[in-house]
Design a protein around this motif. Structure first.
Motif, PDB file in Angstrom:
ATOM      1  N   LYS A  55       0.832  -1.202   0.000  1.00 34.53           N
ATOM      2  CA  LYS A  55       0.000   0.000   0.000  1.00 34.53           C
ATOM      3  C   LYS A  55       0.870   1.257   0.000  1.00 34.53           C
ATOM      4  N   GLN A  56       1.898   1.260   0.834  1.00 37.31           N
ATOM      5  CA  GLN A  56       2.791   2.421   0.921  1.00 37.31           C
ATOM      6  C   GLN A  56       3.527   2.640  -0.403  1.00 37.31           C
ATOM      7  N   LYS A  57       3.908   1.547  -1.044  1.00 34.68           N
ATOM      8  CA  LYS A  57       4.601   1.649  -2.331  1.00 34.68           C
ATOM      9  C   LYS A  57       3.730   2.332  -3.369  1.00 34.68           C
ATOM     10  N   VAL A  58       2.450   1.931  -3.441  1.00 35.59           N
ATOM     11  CA  VAL A  58       1.524   2.514  -4.416  1.00 35.59           C
ATOM     12  C   VAL A  58       1.253   3.981  -4.096  1.00 35.59           C
ATOM     13  N   LYS A  59       1.147   4.315  -2.806  1.00 30.98           N
ATOM     14  CA  LYS A  59       0.938   5.704  -2.401  1.00 30.98           C
ATOM     15  C   LYS A  59       2.105   6.584  -2.841  1.00 30.98           C
ATOM     16  N   TYR A  60       3.332   6.111  -2.622  1.00 28.30           N
ATOM     17  CA  TYR A  60       4.516   6.862  -3.057  1.00 28.30           C
ATOM     18  C   TYR A  60       4.564   6.959  -4.582  1.00 28.30           C
ATOM     19  N   MET A  61       4.226   5.866  -5.238  1.00 30.07           N
ATOM     20  CA  MET A  61       4.288   5.790  -6.702  1.00 30.07           C
ATOM     21  C   MET A  61       3.410   6.864  -7.346  1.00 30.07           C
ATOM     22  N   TYR A  62       2.172   6.994  -6.843  1.00 29.90           N
ATOM     23  CA  TYR A  62       1.222   7.935  -7.434  1.00 29.90           C
ATOM     24  C   TYR A  62       1.172   9.283  -6.704  1.00 29.90           C
ATOM     25  N   VAL A  64       0.089  10.023  -3.585  1.00 33.51           N
ATOM     26  CA  VAL A  64      -1.207  10.211  -2.918  1.00 33.51           C
ATOM     27  C   VAL A  64      -1.039   9.988  -1.419  1.00 33.51           C
ATOM     28  N   LEU A  65      -1.664  10.847  -0.606  1.00 35.30           N
ATOM     29  CA  LEU A  65      -1.617  10.687   0.839  1.00 35.30           C
ATOM     30  C   LEU A  65      -2.713   9.728   1.315  1.00 35.30           C
ATOM     31  N   GLU A  66      -2.651   9.346   2.593  1.00 36.16           N
ATOM     32  CA  GLU A  66      -3.502   8.278   3.120  1.00 36.16           C
ATOM     33  C   GLU A  66      -5.000   8.533   2.956  1.00 36.16           C
ATOM     34  N   ARG A  67      -5.477   9.721   3.341  1.00 32.17           N
ATOM     35  CA  ARG A  67      -6.914   9.972   3.284  1.00 32.17           C
ATOM     36  C   ARG A  67      -7.431   9.900   1.846  1.00 32.17           C
ATOM     37  N   GLN A  68      -6.684  10.500   0.929  1.00 32.69           N
ATOM     38  CA  GLN A  68      -7.098  10.497  -0.476  1.00 32.69           C
ATOM     39  C   GLN A  68      -7.045   9.074  -1.048  1.00 32.69           C
TER      40      GLN A  68
END
Length: 200
Positions: A55-62, A64-68
């Motif tokens: 999950k963290q990898k995909v967030k960094y990739m795109y 995007v922060l946690e809430r979004q």
């Protein structure tokens, strides 16, 4: 936690793959960062740790922060079809990602900046919200007064073509033809791990 603005290579080394694109520094040191990165004996990760890391990898990739990210997942869960695939397709149809896929910007972070600085138009109107969902048939272009920007000219010199995007390098304008098929998205993402994490 605010948006990460530090060294991207450090994050790529943390996840063990160049998640931000080609990276010469990562190729030189493709092991975890830190004093004992090369020799560290890593403990066996549990299922939760593996899911969280994905999950963290995909967030960094795109970018995007946690809430979004959670809101995007909830939207994907309400759509017909598989949650994981829907999540990836929703992330792919963000305006900043479409600008990156068209080749207008060299990275997603650069694409996000171009959008937020009013350099991009969506259907003829200036749009400065990177998370805007682009729909099939929408036209995305560089604003007339921004076409001479050095970063844009350098980026469009080497454009990778995708089947769901149409782009004219001369006019710096393109169209989001349709939602991509999951197998067409080149990123190395195991979306089922994210679905399992949020399903707990």
């Amino acid at each position: 936690m605010a948006r990460y603005t530090g060294p991207s290579t450090k994050i790529a080394r943390k996840f063990g793959e160049p998640i931000f694109g080609a990276d010469k520094d990562y190729e030189k040191r493709n092991y975890p960062p830190g004093q004992h990165g090369l020799a560290a004996k890593r403990k066996k990760q549990k299922d939760y740790g593996i899911q969280l890391k994905e999950k963290q990898k995909v967030k960094y990739m795109y970018g995007v922060l946690e809430r979004q990210f959670r809101n995007t997942y909830d939207k994907a869960a309400r759509m017909a079809g598989q949650k994981g695939e829907n999540l990836v397709l929703l992330l792919e149809s963000r305006l900043d990602n479409v600008v990156y896929r068209m080749g207008i910007a060299p990275t997603r972070a650069a694409a996000r900046q171009l959008v937020s600085h009013h350099h991009i138009t969506l259907n003829g109107e200036v749009c400065n919200i990177p998370s805007t969902q682009v729909k099939p048939g929408d036209a995305v272009a560089v604003r007339e007064r921004s076409k001479s920007l050095e970063v844009i000219q350098a980026s469009v010199a080497s454009v990778t073509k995708y089947s769901w995007i149409e782009f004219d390098q001369k006019t710096l304008a393109g169209k989001f033809l349709n939602m991509p098929v999951r197998t067409e998205v080149p990123e190395n993402i195991n979306e089922q791990l994210i679905v399992d994490l949020y399903s707990k």
